[in-house]
Design an enzyme around this catalytic site. Structure first.
Site, PDB file in Angstrom:
ATOM      1  N   LYS A 118     -12.990  -1.232   6.033  1.00  0.00           N
ATOM      2  CA  LYS A 118     -13.518  -2.165   5.029  1.00  0.00           C
ATOM      3  C   LYS A 118     -14.496  -3.155   5.641  1.00  0.00           C
ATOM      4  O   LYS A 118     -15.578  -3.363   5.116  1.00  0.00           O
ATOM      5  CB  LYS A 118     -12.381  -2.953   4.375  1.00  0.00           C
ATOM      6  CG  LYS A 118     -11.083  -2.224   4.226  1.00  0.00           C
ATOM      7  CD  LYS A 118     -11.020  -1.387   2.993  1.00  0.00           C
ATOM      8  CE  LYS A 118      -9.742  -0.567   3.026  1.00  0.00           C
ATOM      9  NZ  LYS A 118      -9.342   0.006   1.791  1.00  0.00           N
TER      10      LYS A 118
ATOM     11  N   TRP B 231       0.873  -1.177   0.000  1.00  0.00           N
ATOM     12  CA  TRP B 231       0.000   0.000   0.000  1.00  0.00           C
ATOM     13  C   TRP B 231       0.912   1.229   0.000  1.00  0.00           C
ATOM     14  O   TRP B 231       1.773   1.363   0.870  1.00  0.00           O
ATOM     15  CB  TRP B 231      -0.871  -0.036   1.252  1.00  0.00           C
ATOM     16  CG  TRP B 231      -1.854   1.084   1.383  1.00  0.00           C
ATOM     17  CD1 TRP B 231      -2.714   1.539   0.426  1.00  0.00           C
ATOM     18  CD2 TRP B 231      -2.087   1.877   2.553  1.00  0.00           C
ATOM     19  NE1 TRP B 231      -3.475   2.571   0.935  1.00  0.00           N
ATOM     20  CE2 TRP B 231      -3.104   2.797   2.234  1.00  0.00           C
ATOM     21  CE3 TRP B 231      -1.528   1.906   3.839  1.00  0.00           C
ATOM     22  CZ2 TRP B 231      -3.586   3.724   3.143  1.00  0.00           C
ATOM     23  CZ3 TRP B 231      -2.015   2.821   4.748  1.00  0.00           C
ATOM     24  CH2 TRP B 231      -3.033   3.727   4.410  1.00  0.00           C
TER      25      TRP B 231
ATOM     26  N   ASP C 290      -0.279  -4.917   9.805  1.00  0.00           N
ATOM     27  CA  ASP C 290      -1.303  -4.013   9.296  1.00  0.00           C
ATOM     28  C   ASP C 290      -2.509  -4.889   8.939  1.00  0.00           C
ATOM     29  O   ASP C 290      -2.455  -5.674   7.988  1.00  0.00           O
ATOM     30  CB  ASP C 290      -0.769  -3.277   8.058  1.00  0.00           C
ATOM     31  CG  ASP C 290      -1.789  -2.310   7.488  1.00  0.00           C
ATOM     32  OD1 ASP C 290      -2.943  -2.297   7.960  1.00  0.00           O
ATOM     33  OD2 ASP C 290      -1.439  -1.568   6.545  1.00  0.00           O
TER      34      ASP C 290
END
Ligand code: KET
Length: 495
Positions: free
Chosen positions: A341, A223, A305
């Site tokens: 999400k 990311w 993460d």
């Protein structure tokens, strides 16, 4: 001869009255004015009869109105290159350089500007329904109703580390409710501003207090924001090999080699599941070997993460497997959790940072220092999103309903993978496309080149990041054929 340049302030005032957002617009207008002043001869030739201020106002307004259509409108504001508004002399910010556009938000900006009625946004990792609309989960709606009906609630500041109950529930969600570190109080959890905020606070805490090297190893393909978050927090960022474009799979040997070469005790950033952007995760056997290297060989500090728990497999527990393996071996670990999400709480900015250590006394002191990172940064977190999470996680019926909805989202994404794969097969598109169904999570890392992505944007109005990442969550049955046609044409075009 250059045309006389009208009084800047009066122009800004005039244009203000035309616009919806005075603040944005006056900045923007100033930027336009200055740019135009620099190019006066060109401006005059565009429309010699229309006064310069009117043209500026019209063009500026049109641009702002276009931008205001989308939910992320405000971030698309064009920065002023060298604003001179104010006291007549040159701006003390005249040296400010135009920043490069964020690779993910930039796609949304290009999408919003695209006038085509068939445009498709497969850039940002945000879930869309089969109708292409953002989804607010039913459980979230129910939780909101409960919260609004409760008149005893107030708007007081939260503690610096947020809602205590939220922290406990979040730790249980990622680590399992039977996790020894929770029972032994060897864990500090702080509510932070979604996954990004957790990574940032965690990074700054490490930069200030970690006794090992203040170096974080990040997957070379990751990311993109990781590369900004950690240096901004004061950590040196280095990369380890992760993805092999030839196999479209994990570069396991490269990863192990690079981590083995890292200074002993360095920090390593690991994606908990559904690696973004590649959709490639280590197997369980590989995880075991990574764990051995991290813990026993190199004493690295893992920082997980976890932005996609439940999104990868549809199971919250299965997607937390790797994190739990590390935490349950008794070693020290950091975890950044996002509810963007999996609960669809993107804009509510809800996340939890956990620091798991070996000793409960150390944990208490860490808590005080994490608070000291947060307090001068944003003081304390916002209430509502975390209250929604507490309501859902703390209520058995809502929790069960959430799991069903979450699985529904994961399943729809998996079905999009199969539909796209089948559509490419039906077109006999050159190349192998197995990775579309083999990769995990929200994204397909397609292998399409920058040129092919650009071609698909101009010819098919399909918007995605230039590295060829496709947000499968943005796709639906109607748009699969359009994407398959676009990929097919792009592959033939740039064979
Ligand atoms: N980690 C990863 C791996 C990640 O993909 C994201 C978001 C985040 C953290 C941060 O999410 P937050 O909203 O702060 O909880 N990724 C998507 C959105 C973005 O870029 O902001 C994306 O890759 O499209």
């Amino acid at each position: 001869m250059a045309a006389p340049f009208p009084n800047l302030q009066s122009l800004v005032d005039m244009t203000n009255s035309l616009h919806r957002d005075r603040m944005i617009e006056s900045l923007d207008t100033s930027a336009v004015l200055v740019k135009r002043k620099e190019n006066e001869h060109r401006v005059r030739s565009e429309s010699p009869t229309l006064p310069a201020f009117a043209r500026l106002a019209i063009s500026s307004r049109a641009r702002i109105e276009r931008r205001m259509e989308g939910p992320m409108a405000s971030i698309s504001l064009a920065p002023a290159p060298a604003a001179t508004a104010g006291c007549g002399s040159g701006s003390r910010f005249a040296h400010v350089q135009q920043a490069p556009e964020d690779p993910i938000y930039g796609v949304t900006n290009a999408f919003l500007k695209d006038p085509s009625p068939v445009k498709v946004n497969l850039g940002v990792g945000a879930y869309r329904t089969e109708e292409g609309k953002p989804l607010v989960l039913n459980v979230v709606r129910k939780a909101e109703e409960q919260l609004l009906a409760d008149k005893s609630r107030n708007k007081e500041y939260l503690p610096i580390s947020g809602i205590t109950h939220f922290s406990r529930l979040s730790a249980q969600l990622i680590l399992g409710s039977d996790c020894p570190a929770i029972a032994e109080k060897r864990i500090v959890t702080a509510q932070c501003l979604s996954g990004t905020g957790c990574l940032r606070v965690g990074g700054e805490f490490l930069a200030k207090h970690y006794s090992g090297p203040k170096i974080i190893y990040i997957p070379a393909t990751t990311w993109t924001n990781h590369f900004r978050i950690f240096p901004n927090a004061g950590m040196e960022a280095r990369t380890y090999r992760y993805y092999d474009p030839k196999t479209k799979g994990l570069d396991y040997e490269g990863m192990m080699e690079d981590l083995r070469a890292a200074p002993s005790g360095a920090v390593v950033l690991l994606h908990a599941c559904a690696h973004n952007p590649t959709g490639v995760d280590p197997t369980r056997e590989q995880w075991a070997e990574i764990q051995h290297l991290v813990r026993d060989e190199k004493q690295l500090l893992p920082f997980f993460d976890s932005a996609y728990q439940g999104f990868a497999s549809g199971s919250l527990d299965a997607d937390a497997w790797a994190v739990r393996q590390f935490v349950n071996d008794g070693g020290e670990t950091l975890v950044a959790q996002s509810y963007a999400k999996n609960m669809g709480l993107y804009g509510e900015r809800v996340g939890a940072l956990s620091v798991i250590v070996k000793d409960p006394d150390v944990a208490l002191r860490i808590e005080s220092q994490v608070n000291l990172v947060i307090r001068p940064m944003y003081s304390s977190p916002p209430t509502f999103g975390a209250a929604i999470v507490c309501t859902i996680l703390g209520n058995k019926a809502l929790y069960e309903e959430w799991k069903v909805e979450l699985k529904g989202m994961a399943d729809r994404i998996i079905s999009m993978r199969h539909q796209l794969f089948d559509a490419l097969k039906a077109r006999a598109t050159p190349g192998t496309w197995d990775h579309i169904v083999n990769q995990i999570g929200m994204f397909t890392y397609s292998g399409l080149s920058k040129e092919q992505v650009e071609y698909m944007k101009t010819e098919y109005h399909i918007h995605m990041t230039s590295d060829g990442r496709i947000s499968m969550a943005g796709l639906n049955t109607r748009t699969v054929p359009q994407l398959a046609d676009a990929i097919h044409a792009a592959v033939l075009q740039f064979a």
